[in-house]
Design an enzyme around this catalytic site. Structure first.
Site, PDB file in Angstrom:
ATOM      1  N   THR A  80       0.860  -1.189   0.000  1.00 15.70           N
ATOM      2  CA  THR A  80       0.000   0.000   0.000  1.00 15.70           C
ATOM      3  C   THR A  80       0.893   1.235   0.000  1.00 15.70           C
ATOM      4  O   THR A  80       2.017   1.200   0.508  1.00 15.70           O
ATOM      5  CB  THR A  80      -0.908   0.025   1.248  1.00 15.70           C
ATOM      6  OG1 THR A  80      -1.942  -0.942   1.116  1.00 15.70           O
ATOM      7  CG2 THR A  80      -1.570   1.372   1.439  1.00 15.70           C
ATOM      8  N   ASP A  96      -3.419   4.795  -2.827  1.00 15.86           N
ATOM      9  CA  ASP A  96      -3.576   4.060  -4.076  1.00 15.86           C
ATOM     10  C   ASP A  96      -4.785   3.133  -3.953  1.00 15.86           C
ATOM     11  O   ASP A  96      -5.441   3.105  -2.903  1.00 15.86           O
ATOM     12  CB  ASP A  96      -2.303   3.265  -4.393  1.00 15.86           C
ATOM     13  CG  ASP A  96      -2.115   2.095  -3.448  1.00 15.86           C
ATOM     14  OD1 ASP A  96      -2.048   2.342  -2.219  1.00 15.86           O
ATOM     15  OD2 ASP A  96      -2.045   0.954  -3.913  1.00 15.86           O
ATOM     16  N   ARG A  98      -4.790  -0.391  -5.106  1.00 17.18           N
ATOM     17  CA  ARG A  98      -4.482  -1.798  -5.389  1.00 17.18           C
ATOM     18  C   ARG A  98      -4.583  -2.620  -4.108  1.00 17.18           C
ATOM     19  O   ARG A  98      -3.994  -2.265  -3.087  1.00 17.18           O
ATOM     20  CB  ARG A  98      -3.087  -1.937  -5.990  1.00 17.18           C
ATOM     21  CG  ARG A  98      -2.628  -3.389  -6.117  1.00 17.18           C
ATOM     22  CD  ARG A  98      -1.269  -3.510  -6.772  1.00 17.18           C
ATOM     23  NE  ARG A  98      -1.333  -3.186  -8.195  1.00 17.18           N
ATOM     24  CZ  ARG A  98      -0.285  -3.249  -9.016  1.00 17.18           C
ATOM     25  NH1 ARG A  98       0.900  -3.605  -8.545  1.00 17.18           N
ATOM     26  NH2 ARG A  98      -0.422  -2.950 -10.284  1.00 17.18           N
ATOM     27  N   LYS A 112      -9.126   2.764   0.240  1.00 16.54           N
ATOM     28  CA  LYS A 112      -8.244   2.711   1.410  1.00 16.54           C
ATOM     29  C   LYS A 112      -8.377   3.934   2.310  1.00 16.54           C
ATOM     30  O   LYS A 112      -7.678   4.032   3.312  1.00 16.54           O
ATOM     31  CB  LYS A 112      -6.792   2.558   0.957  1.00 16.54           C
ATOM     32  CG  LYS A 112      -6.532   1.289   0.159  1.00 16.54           C
ATOM     33  CD  LYS A 112      -5.074   1.143  -0.205  1.00 16.54           C
ATOM     34  CE  LYS A 112      -4.846  -0.105  -1.050  1.00 16.54           C
ATOM     35  NZ  LYS A 112      -3.427  -0.293  -1.416  1.00 16.54           N
ATOM     36  N   GLY A 126      -1.902  -2.287   5.504  1.00 17.88           N
ATOM     37  CA  GLY A 126      -1.749  -3.533   6.244  1.00 17.88           C
ATOM     38  C   GLY A 126      -2.793  -4.533   5.808  1.00 17.88           C
ATOM     39  O   GLY A 126      -3.127  -4.642   4.621  1.00 17.88           O
ATOM     40  N   SER A 208       4.048  -0.002   2.174  1.00 16.73           N
ATOM     41  CA  SER A 208       5.254  -0.503   1.519  1.00 16.73           C
ATOM     42  C   SER A 208       5.852   0.514   0.563  1.00 16.73           C
ATOM     43  O   SER A 208       7.049   0.479   0.286  1.00 16.73           O
ATOM     44  CB  SER A 208       4.923  -1.805   0.768  1.00 16.73           C
ATOM     45  OG  SER A 208       3.890  -1.573  -0.186  1.00 16.73           O
ATOM     46  N   ASP A 245       6.706   0.674  -6.378  1.00 15.03           N
ATOM     47  CA  ASP A 245       6.429  -0.381  -5.405  1.00 15.03           C
ATOM     48  C   ASP A 245       5.472  -1.382  -6.023  1.00 15.03           C
ATOM     49  O   ASP A 245       4.403  -1.005  -6.528  1.00 15.03           O
ATOM     50  CB  ASP A 245       5.829   0.218  -4.125  1.00 15.03           C
ATOM     51  CG  ASP A 245       5.420  -0.858  -3.140  1.00 15.03           C
ATOM     52  OD1 ASP A 245       6.240  -1.762  -2.895  1.00 15.03           O
ATOM     53  OD2 ASP A 245       4.292  -0.792  -2.620  1.00 15.03           O
ATOM     54  N   SER A 248       1.840  -1.552  -4.639  1.00 10.76           N
ATOM     55  CA  SER A 248       0.949  -0.405  -4.867  1.00 10.76           C
ATOM     56  C   SER A 248       0.679  -0.271  -6.361  1.00 10.76           C
ATOM     57  O   SER A 248       1.531  -0.605  -7.183  1.00 10.76           O
ATOM     58  CB  SER A 248       1.580   0.883  -4.335  1.00 10.76           C
ATOM     59  OG  SER A 248       1.955   0.739  -2.974  1.00 10.76           O
TER      60      SER A 248
END
Length: 316
Positions: A80, A96, A98, A112, A126, A208, A245, A248
């Protein structure tokens, strides 16, 4: 001082016998303490000598368990990029869209940014179930508090509820949060870690892809930004996590919170549009999937169907 006497039959308390010795208690204690220190030091040196270099006890243990079909636990990878920044008139949160299940993209357009109160929102990173459950719990408690007090919720109240709950579970509730809002004290932005620790910062990132987003914030942040400048900065930070990342991806969501209310911009930016869209639906000819068995149950033989039954009366 302590007087130590030899055993004798004609002992006289006023006149100690010749073999008596006068010993200082402090000296005895010092001697005993010195012996203990030497013994402890010797034991530590022996333990240090034994622990030098690499030890492969766990390797042999894991190999022994693997031979019997017991595999070691695997680490869980979550992905994330969430971020937030304080600007001149309020707070802007970004995330984001995803959602991943291991190395598989489970949802390309999830949400999110969670609702906490009309003036408070929270980004979650998480485990999806943990972030949704924790934020929903705090949202419910703050709603009851508003009913009881007839006052607007404060960010400090939401922060206390979140960090107290997470600290109680010692990190086993995998929820890393970016909490933002505006109350009577002004705009506030907090990060809440899974173990319950918190930070109050002018800009914050979690997840992340947080390092990628933080690089954009550190290079582009300035005090008293306008709404448009803050929106562009947060969107660029989220896109840095999306492109750098693997956890994400997809789109950018923004939430703008001011004293006048909150504005949730769903899919504010779509940096990854689909380059190919199939014009026709997939058509599979009959027989592509084999039919193993089939069973047809005629329902007309099991029930009685009455044609032309009277209609049910309905009051006007």
């Amino acid at each position: 001082f302590v007087r130590v006497f030899h055993a004798t039959s004609n002992w006289n308390p006023r006149r100690p016998p010749r073999g008596s010795h006068v010993v200082c208690a402090d000296a005895c204690r010092a001697q005993l303490a010195g012996d203990r220190v030497l013994a402890l030091r010797s034991g530590m040196e022996d333990a240090y000598e034994e622990s030098k270099g690499f030890r492969f006890d766990h390797v042999r243990r894991n190999a022994f368990l693997a031979e019997r079909g017991i595999q070691p636990p695997k680490t869980l990878k979550t992905g994330t990029t969430i971020a937030g920044v304080i600007f001149k008139d309020g707070v802007i949160l970004g995330a984001d869209t995803r959602s991943t299940a291991g190395y598989t993209v489970a949802d390309k357009n999830c949400e999110k940014i969670h609702y906490i109160a009309p003036n408070i929102y929270c980004c979650g990173a998480g485990t999806a179930a943990d972030t949704e459950a924790v934020t929903a719990m705090v949202c419910s408690e703050l709603k009851l508090h508003r009913y009881a007090t007839k006052r607007e919720s404060q960010i400090a109240s939401a922060l206390t509820l979140l960090k107290s709950h997470l600290f109680q579970y010692q990190g086993y509730v995998s929820a890393a949060l970016v909490l933002g809002g505006v109350d009577l004290h002004g705009p506030h932005l907090f990060t809440v870690y899974p173990h319950g620790s918190t930070d109050s910062l002018p800009f914050a990132t979690m997840g992340s892809g947080s390092l990628n987003a933080m690089a954009v914030f550190e290079s582009g942040y300035k005090d008293d930004m306008t709404k448009e400048e803050a929106m562009e900065l947060v969107a660029n930070a989220i896109k840095a996590g999306i492109f750098n990342d693997l956890g994400s991806g997809s789109n950018v969501d923004l939430c703008i919170i001011t004293k006048d209310g909150a504005e949730y911009l769903r899919n504010y930016d779509k940096p990854n549009p689909r380059t190919y869209v199939r014009r026709q639906a997939y058509i599979f000819p009959p027989g592509t999937t084999p039919v193993l068995r089939s069973k047809v149950t005629p329902l007309r033989d099991m029930v009685t169907v009455t044609e032309g039954a009277e209609s049910m009366e309905v009051d006007a």
